[in-house]
Design a protein around this motif. Structure first.
Motif, PDB file in Angstrom:
ATOM      1  N   ARG A 112       0.831  -1.214   0.000  1.00 19.65           N
ATOM      2  CA  ARG A 112       0.000   0.000   0.000  1.00 19.65           C
ATOM      3  C   ARG A 112       0.866   1.265   0.000  1.00 19.65           C
ATOM      4  NH1 ARG A 112      -3.930  -0.472   4.395  1.00 19.65           N
ATOM      5  NH2 ARG A 112      -2.100  -0.166   5.688  1.00 19.65           N
ATOM      6  N   GLN A 113       1.955   1.210   0.792  1.00 19.44           N
ATOM      7  CA  GLN A 113       2.809   2.395   0.888  1.00 19.44           C
ATOM      8  C   GLN A 113       3.373   2.793  -0.479  1.00 19.44           C
ATOM      9  OE1 GLN A 113       2.701  -0.064   2.944  1.00 19.44           O
ATOM     10  NE2 GLN A 113       2.895   0.614   5.066  1.00 19.44           N
TER      11      GLN A 113
ATOM     12  N   LEU B 171       9.472  10.907  -2.232  1.00 26.71           N
ATOM     13  CA  LEU B 171      10.377  10.534  -1.133  1.00 26.71           C
ATOM     14  C   LEU B 171      11.830  10.755  -1.564  1.00 26.71           C
ATOM     15  CD1 LEU B 171       8.678   7.154  -0.060  1.00 26.71           C
ATOM     16  CD2 LEU B 171       8.281   9.428   0.909  1.00 26.71           C
ATOM     17  N   PRO B 172      12.200  12.005  -1.812  1.00 28.09           N
ATOM     18  CA  PRO B 172      13.527  12.269  -2.395  1.00 28.09           C
ATOM     19  C   PRO B 172      14.687  11.894  -1.473  1.00 28.09           C
ATOM     20  CG  PRO B 172      12.446  14.327  -1.795  1.00 28.09           C
ATOM     21  CD  PRO B 172      11.436  13.250  -1.593  1.00 28.09           C
TER      22      PRO B 172
ATOM     23  N   ASN C 222      12.055   4.376  12.522  1.00 30.45           N
ATOM     24  CA  ASN C 222      10.936   5.272  12.223  1.00 30.45           C
ATOM     25  C   ASN C 222      10.871   5.647  10.731  1.00 30.45           C
ATOM     26  OD1 ASN C 222       8.691   6.796  12.734  1.00 30.45           O
ATOM     27  ND2 ASN C 222       9.816   8.606  13.416  1.00 30.45           N
ATOM     28  N   LEU C 223      10.700   4.618   9.901  1.00 31.06           N
ATOM     29  CA  LEU C 223      10.741   4.820   8.450  1.00 31.06           C
ATOM     30  C   LEU C 223       9.406   4.458   7.795  1.00 31.06           C
ATOM     31  CD1 LEU C 223      14.089   2.876   7.797  1.00 31.06           C
ATOM     32  CD2 LEU C 223      13.839   5.325   8.262  1.00 31.06           C
ATOM     33  N   VAL C 224       9.158   5.059   6.635  1.00 30.86           N
ATOM     34  CA  VAL C 224       8.088   4.586   5.741  1.00 30.86           C
ATOM     35  C   VAL C 224       8.770   3.624   4.776  1.00 30.86           C
ATOM     36  CG1 VAL C 224       6.259   5.309   4.168  1.00 30.86           C
ATOM     37  CG2 VAL C 224       7.248   6.978   5.751  1.00 30.86           C
ATOM     38  N   CYS C 225       8.161   2.477   4.540  1.00 30.75           N
ATOM     39  CA  CYS C 225       8.847   1.460   3.732  1.00 30.75           C
ATOM     40  C   CYS C 225       8.001   0.946   2.561  1.00 30.75           C
ATOM     41  CB  CYS C 225       9.255   0.272   4.603  1.00 30.75           C
ATOM     42  SG  CYS C 225      10.274   0.719   5.993  1.00 30.75           S
TER      43      CYS C 225
ATOM     44  N   PRO D 150      12.788   8.311   5.682  1.00 27.55           N
ATOM     45  CA  PRO D 150      12.671   8.755   7.083  1.00 27.55           C
ATOM     46  C   PRO D 150      11.389   9.524   7.356  1.00 27.55           C
ATOM     47  CG  PRO D 150      14.082  10.245   5.842  1.00 27.55           C
ATOM     48  CD  PRO D 150      13.695   9.160   4.897  1.00 27.55           C
ATOM     49  N   ARG D 151      10.724   9.210   8.480  1.00 32.04           N
ATOM     50  CA  ARG D 151       9.612  10.065   8.935  1.00 32.04           C
ATOM     51  C   ARG D 151      10.204  11.300   9.602  1.00 32.04           C
ATOM     52  NH1 ARG D 151       6.667   5.152   9.959  1.00 32.04           N
ATOM     53  NH2 ARG D 151       4.757   5.234   8.733  1.00 32.04           N
TER      54      ARG D 151
END
Ligand code: LAC
Ligand code: ZN
Length: 468
Positions: free
Chosen positions: A263-264, A344-345, A374-377, A394-395
């Protein structure tokens, strides 16, 4: 650090004499595009001193002889769509750009071979082969922009590798200019050749570090008459990850593609394309493409796979059974890399390959790393090959750059324990070279260095790549 000769006015005059003044560029604006590829890490960017766009093999031979004698680095370059900095001229010097060597030299349909120059856009090969009802099955996702020479350099994989394999499976012959300017050709139109060392497959994937490829003999195969693409949203990621084993081993079937998108990764593609798949909130979507020559057998194949996916708790199965609908369904998947680069550069973009039945372990490791840091993957890619594109973003951007090497190290260490490797299709380039020792022993790296030395003892061919 290696030291090379800097290019001066005398050198530029020499190059201009060889290729003519319209095919050489040295002003900063003209060469700035050649200082990068599609890697997002700007610290890797580096400008060439001159960009040369040769038109013939003889020109390349003269340039190489000169660069060899004068210790000038040479970096070959395709369309610049690479993702590991493979075509970035780390030490400046000459960039050899192949856009003017873009001819399909011969379609030898009786021998099932097409002969091409390296600058041909990969998709053009299939456009030209269509009237013959033949096709080249190497199929990188960027096939509309990338060049076959770049595919050779990185041994590109892509969307049809499950059934048809990767670039190297189709290279039957390769002509290349050596570091010192000799012209060599191994293989050709034969489909079997065990006459000596397999130099062809040493050159394929060598990222321009062993020779400058000037001509390629590619195997072509009959174009399957029918294709169907299935899309299945899943609520349970683990069930989806298990599909390749079920389809290959239990059902005994070999689709052309089995792709996964979590989904991400899809949310960014939806945002960019202003379009979405049904069930946009489900944790992941699967694409399965199948081809066959007969409508009835294709129907049987896709209904059995569709039913099986429903049994494995797919929320639904959508069928695209004409070319337009198939392309439309692929579109969102194809948008993902661009969307991730855009939104997400700061992310790390990895191209991990593990044994097919270890993708669940890989996804677990990514989840753990994501929580810890604490990451979006976003995860997407070629599930059927065990090759997943992993994005770690990184968030909280605080000290992010400092954390990157540690995170990559942790990820790669886990990948090694799964029997996986650094890159399934994008290569090492300058981006991943420092991590090679995680995967290879000193003795293995020493063998790789010796091979490099045999081909290029002065180290002028695409220096600063692959080796730490
Ligand atoms: C893809 C490229 C990024 O699979 O390899 O879309
Ligand atoms: Zn890919």
């Amino acid at each position: 650090m290696q030291v090379f000769k800097k290019i001066n006015a005398f050198d530029l005059d020499f190059f201009e004499d060889v290729v003519g003044k319209n095919f050489i560029y040295s002003d900063p604006e003209a060469i700035s595009n050649y200082s990068k590829d599609e890697t997002t890490d700007e610290t890797l960017f580096s400008s060439p001193e001159v960009v040369i766009k040769p038109r013939t093999v003889e020109e390349i031979r003269k340039i190489m002889k000169y660069c060899y004698q004068n210790n000038i680095p040479v970096t070959p370059r395709g369309a610049g769509s690479g993702l590991s900095g493979g075509s970035i001229p780390i030490y400046g010097g000459v960039v050899l750009s192949f856009e003017n060597m873009n001819k399909i030299l011969e379609i030898d349909e009786k021998n099932m071979i097409v002969v091409v120059e390296p600058g041909v856009i990969t998709n053009e090969i299939n456009k030209k082969l269509k009237p013959y009802k033949l096709f080249y099955a190497g199929y990188p996702m960027s096939l509309e922009t990338c060049q076959i020479g770049g595919n050779i350099a990185e041994n590109a994989g892509g969307g049809k590798a499950v059934k048809y394999g990767v670039t190297s499976n189709y290279v039957r012959g390769i002509e290349f200019v050596t570091a010192s300017g000799d012209l060599l050709c191994f293989g050709g139109k034969t489909h079997k050749d065990v006459s000596s060392y397999d130099i062809i497959h040493l050159i394929v994937g060598s990222e321009g570090t062993l020779g400058i490829v000037t001509k390629i003999f590619l195997k072509i195969i009959p174009l399957p008459k029918e294709r169907t693409l299935l899309l299945a949203p899943f609520n349970d990621l683990s069930a989806a990850l298990n599909l390749p084993t079920i389809i290959f081993c239990e059902m005994g079937l070999m689709p052309t593609s089995i792709e996964i998108m979590n989904r991400q990764s899809l949310q960014y593609a939806y945002e960019l394309s202003k379009n979405s798949y049904p069930y946009p909130e489900s944790p992941c979507h699967i694409l399965v493409e199948i081809d066959d020559n007969y409508e009835e057998s294709l129907y049987k194949l896709y209904t059995s796979i569709g039913k099986r996916m429903l049994k494995e708790n797919a929320l639904d199965v959508f069928v695209a059974d004409n070319l337009l609908a198939i392309e439309e369904m692929w579109k969102i998947r194809r948008t993902i890399p661009e969307a991730l680069f855009l939104f997400l550069p700061d992310a790390i973009n990895e191209d991990i390959s593990v044994p097919i039945n270890r993708t669940k372990d890989l996804v677990d490791v990514i989840k753990d790393i994501g929580t810890k840091y604490n990451l979006v993957c976003p995860i997407y890619g070629h599930l059927g090959d065990g090759n997943l594109h992993v994005t770690l973003s990184p968030r909280d951007k605080d000290l992010w750059k400092d954390k990157i090497p540690k995170i990559i190290y942790e990820l790669y260490k886990s990948v090694v324990t799964m029997g996986g490797c650094l890159s399934g299709e994008h290569g090492i380039g300058c981006k991943r070279k420092d991590y090679i020792p995680i995967f290879y022993s000193p003795e293995e790296i020493s063998l790789l260095r010796k091979i490099k030395y045999v081909f290029d003892e002065k180290g002028i061919l695409n220096p600063g790549k692959i080796f730490p």
